[in-house]
Enzyme design. Structure first.
Site, mmCIF file in Angstrom:
data_model
loop_
_atom_site.group_PDB
_atom_site.id
_atom_site.type_symbol
_atom_site.label_atom_id
_atom_site.label_comp_id
_atom_site.label_asym_id
_atom_site.label_seq_id
_atom_site.Cartn_x
_atom_site.Cartn_y
_atom_site.Cartn_z
ATOM 1 N N GLU A 176 42.405 46.725 37.143
ATOM 2 C CA GLU A 176 41.878 46.801 38.510
ATOM 3 C C GLU A 176 42.958 46.260 39.444
ATOM 4 O O GLU A 176 43.301 45.077 39.388
ATOM 5 C CB GLU A 176 40.605 45.955 38.673
ATOM 6 C CG GLU A 176 39.994 46.166 40.058
ATOM 7 C CD GLU A 176 39.201 44.994 40.609
ATOM 8 O OE1 GLU A 176 38.434 45.196 41.558
ATOM 9 O OE2 GLU A 176 39.361 43.861 40.109
ATOM 10 N N ASP A 214 34.474 44.966 30.349
ATOM 11 C CA ASP A 214 35.146 44.317 31.463
ATOM 12 C C ASP A 214 35.752 43.023 30.922
ATOM 13 O O ASP A 214 35.072 42.256 30.245
ATOM 14 C CB ASP A 214 34.108 43.988 32.554
ATOM 15 C CG ASP A 214 34.637 44.231 33.943
ATOM 16 O OD1 ASP A 214 35.677 43.632 34.264
ATOM 17 O OD2 ASP A 214 34.026 45.013 34.697
ATOM 18 N N HIS A 236 31.418 49.435 41.884
ATOM 19 C CA HIS A 236 30.404 48.468 42.315
ATOM 20 C C HIS A 236 30.850 47.611 43.505
ATOM 21 O O HIS A 236 30.072 46.793 43.990
ATOM 22 C CB HIS A 236 30.029 47.580 41.132
ATOM 23 C CG HIS A 236 31.204 46.788 40.639
ATOM 24 N ND1 HIS A 236 32.311 47.378 40.048
ATOM 25 C CD2 HIS A 236 31.468 45.464 40.686
ATOM 26 C CE1 HIS A 236 33.190 46.447 39.750
ATOM 27 N NE2 HIS A 236 32.707 45.281 40.124
ATOM 28 N N ASP A 237 32.087 47.766 43.924
ATOM 29 C CA ASP A 237 32.591 46.983 45.060
ATOM 30 C C ASP A 237 32.708 47.797 46.343
ATOM 31 O O ASP A 237 33.010 47.229 47.396
ATOM 32 C CB ASP A 237 33.990 46.423 44.729
ATOM 33 C CG ASP A 237 33.952 45.416 43.597
ATOM 34 O OD1 ASP A 237 32.949 44.689 43.484
ATOM 35 O OD2 ASP A 237 34.930 45.357 42.830
ATOM 36 N N ASP A 284 39.835 42.828 35.171
ATOM 37 C CA ASP A 284 39.481 42.436 36.535
ATOM 38 C C ASP A 284 40.699 41.859 37.269
ATOM 39 O O ASP A 284 41.485 41.107 36.683
ATOM 40 C CB ASP A 284 38.382 41.361 36.440
ATOM 41 C CG ASP A 284 37.705 41.070 37.768
ATOM 42 O OD1 ASP A 284 37.061 41.983 38.304
ATOM 43 O OD2 ASP A 284 37.829 39.930 38.258
#
Ligand code: NOJ
Ligand code: MG
Length: 554
Positions: free
Chosen positions: A286, A121, A347-348, A223
């Site tokens: 993302e 990430d 994860h969101d 991200d």
């Protein structure tokens, strides 16, 4: 013989081109399957209740035998953990909770030894407020790093420079008493945004990429890529006329000036150039944007992100007609050379099983693993893990804590992996950082390894078939006209053709095409008893049934 009438995807390619496309060499990130690990929750090795890198190493054989070809790790870097690692205080280190740099080097080696790839990430939009860069920037208005972040004067009445809102609630501007200016943070105030218009910031972050690439890391998931550059005039964002009270306050405005600015593409391009100086490294972006905007992140001449994450399946109503139209729209909007990808969970977002239920989650798995494009599997989805209810006094996610009552906590989808029926599900000998569900003793990897009807077996078979068959991992996608609740499409490579039929409802239905005939054998089914059955011209599907039919050549 299968004939097509009706809908054809608006693409410029012909069947001949498709043949060429499927014969041409595909890269690992196109052919493979990505698995997202949330490191805090995968496997604890030192019994502090928090997952770590040596824990991940212990589980690599599991991932390899499942057929995973690439692993993406959510952040593992030093961080005060205000946003569970998305607030980084050292981009080139490892958080002691997760292990040491030696552990990381070993993980990378072990991943590569198994023929898999490792994706890290990268969080370039913001640092932690405890990062030395920010501490320096904050120290005075004349600091050499003052311009590394976004500092602005107050308006004459003392209020914030503009109306921009933080994703995690409240204004996106934080007043600094010492230096009498506001700084901008798109997320928490502990996550100040970097000023990407500053060439020194650009160089520093590109060097972070080089640091990990030199170590042999295979790529990055970047991200909030669409946040990286803001309007140079910092104009107010317009009010969102569709805002509803139950939504997060961030939704009150349309982030027209704070995100997705044209200049972001120069930044993504420069990141891509760094990657292209190495062999076969890749970048996922993302990006939560509508399809037309998302496509711009492939870049003209495909020189930006390799895979701008396609989050279509995360929010869509679970309806065959809507799915068909969105999938076709996505396929049709891809730029020449743009490789598709699909995501069911991360994860969101609430887990797929909690969104569509256990039975439809099996259909969803078949969808994810038979569509054209790289699938990303969220850890635990392969055993049908559900969102775990977390009592209010145990909530840890800042999004949940800052906006109580809106049900926005992401803890439920971040709970420890359920490995076995033992203490703490085999995740740790100590109490895990987030609680396990009561039913983990029934629902875990070990139990499902024995269960031919379990989710894990379905995932394993889907992955195996996908990886064996070029039609499924690189072949063409052709929509098939079906009536709701059925979703249908073909995957084709040369003479091999698979017809995928998915019943998105709990009720039985027929597939009886008006305009073509077909004959084949069910290669895979959410109801395994039907595998191997021959079908011809029409198929009867039970509620929640999905099948992959290998068509007979005429
Ligand atoms: C996106 C990440 O996926 C999310 O978990 C995080 O809170 C925000 N970016 C801020 O970094
Ligand atoms: Mg640990």
């Amino acid at each position: 013989m299968i004939l097509f009438t009706g809908y054809t995807i608006p693409r410029h390619e012909t069947d001949n081109m498709t043949m060429k496309e499927t014969q041409h060499k595909h890269l690992w990130w196109q052919e493979g399957i990505i698995y997202q690990i949330y490191p805090r929750s995968f496997q604890d090795s030192d019994n502090d209740g928090i997952g770590d890198l040596p824990g991940i190493i212990q589980r690599l054989d599991y991932l390899q035998s499942l057929g995973i070809t690439a692993i993406w790790l959510s952040p593992i870097f030093p961080s005060p953990m205000a946003d569970f690692g998305y607030d980084i205080s050292d981009y080139c280190g490892i958080h002691p909770l997760f292990g040491s740099m030696e552990d990381f080097d070993e993980l990378l080696r072990e991943v590569h030894e198994r023929g898999m790839k490792l994706i890290l990430d990268l969080v370039p939009n913001h640092t932690s407020s405890e990062h030395p860069w920010f501490l320096e920037s904050k120290s005075s208005r004349t600091s050499p790093k003052r311009d590394w972040y976004i500092w602005k004067d107050a308006q004459p009445d003392g209020s914030a420079p503009n109306n921009w809102l933080a994703m995690f609630g409240g204004s996106a501007w934080e007043w600094d008493e010492e230096t009498q200016q506001y700084y901008y943070h798109a997320f928490l105030k502990e996550q100040p945004d970097l000023n990407w218009r500053n060439p020194e910031v650009q160089e520093a972050m590109l060097n972070v990429m080089r640091f990990w690439l030199d170590k042999g890391v295979d790529g990055f998931r970047v991200d909030v890529m669409w946040h990286m550059i803001k309007d140079s005039q910092f104009r107010d964002n317009p009010v969102n006329p569709n805002y509803r009270e139950h939504q997060a306050t961030y939704e009150r405005l349309i982030p027209a000036y704070s995100t997705d600015q044209p200049e972001v593409h120069d930044i993504v391009r420069s990141m891509r150039q760094v990657l292209d100086a190495y062999d076969e490294r890749m970048m996922i972006g993302e990006i939560y944007l509508p399809i037309d905007k998302l496509m711009t992140y492939y870049g003209t001449d495909s020189k930006e992100a390799h895979l701008p994450f396609n989050f279509l399946l995360l929010s869509i109503d679970w309806d065959a007609g809507k799915l068909a139209s969105e999938i076709n729209q996505y396929e049709g909007a891809l730029p020449a050379g743009g490789w598709p990808n699909w995501v069911l969970g991360n994860h969101d977002q609430p887990r797929i099983t909690s969104r569509v239920g256990q039975s439809q989650a099996r259909v969803a798995a078949m969808l994810l693993l038979t569509l054209r494009g790289t699938p990303t599997i969220y850890y635990g989805d392969e055993i049908g893990m559900r969102d775990v209810p977390i009592p209010p006094d145990e909530v840890q996610d800042p999004q949940g804590l800052n906006m109580p009552g809106l049900n926005l906590s992401r803890d439920p989808q971040r709970t420890p992996m359920q490995w076995n029926a033992g203490e703490n599900a085999g995740f740790s000998t100590e109490r895990p950082w987030l609680r396990l569900p009561d039913f983990y003793k029934r629902q875990n990897v070990e139990a499902q390894q024995e269960d031919e009807f379990g989710m894990l077996t379905l995932y394993s078979k889907l992955i195996r078939l996908r990886q064996q068959e070029p039609a499924l991992h690189v072949g063409e996608y052709k929509p098939v006209v079906t009536k709701s609740p059925l979703l249908g499409y073909l995957r084709v490579s040369g003479d091999t053709r698979f017809l995928v039929l998915l019943n998105l409802s709990h009720k039985p239905c027929y597939f009886t095409p008006d305009h073509f005939t077909f004959e084949g054998t069910i290669a895979l089914n959410t109801i395994p008893e039907r595998e191997g059955t021959s079908v011809k011209d029409q198929v009867y599907l039970s509620g929640d049934e999905g099948m992959v039919i290998r068509l007979k050549n005429s």
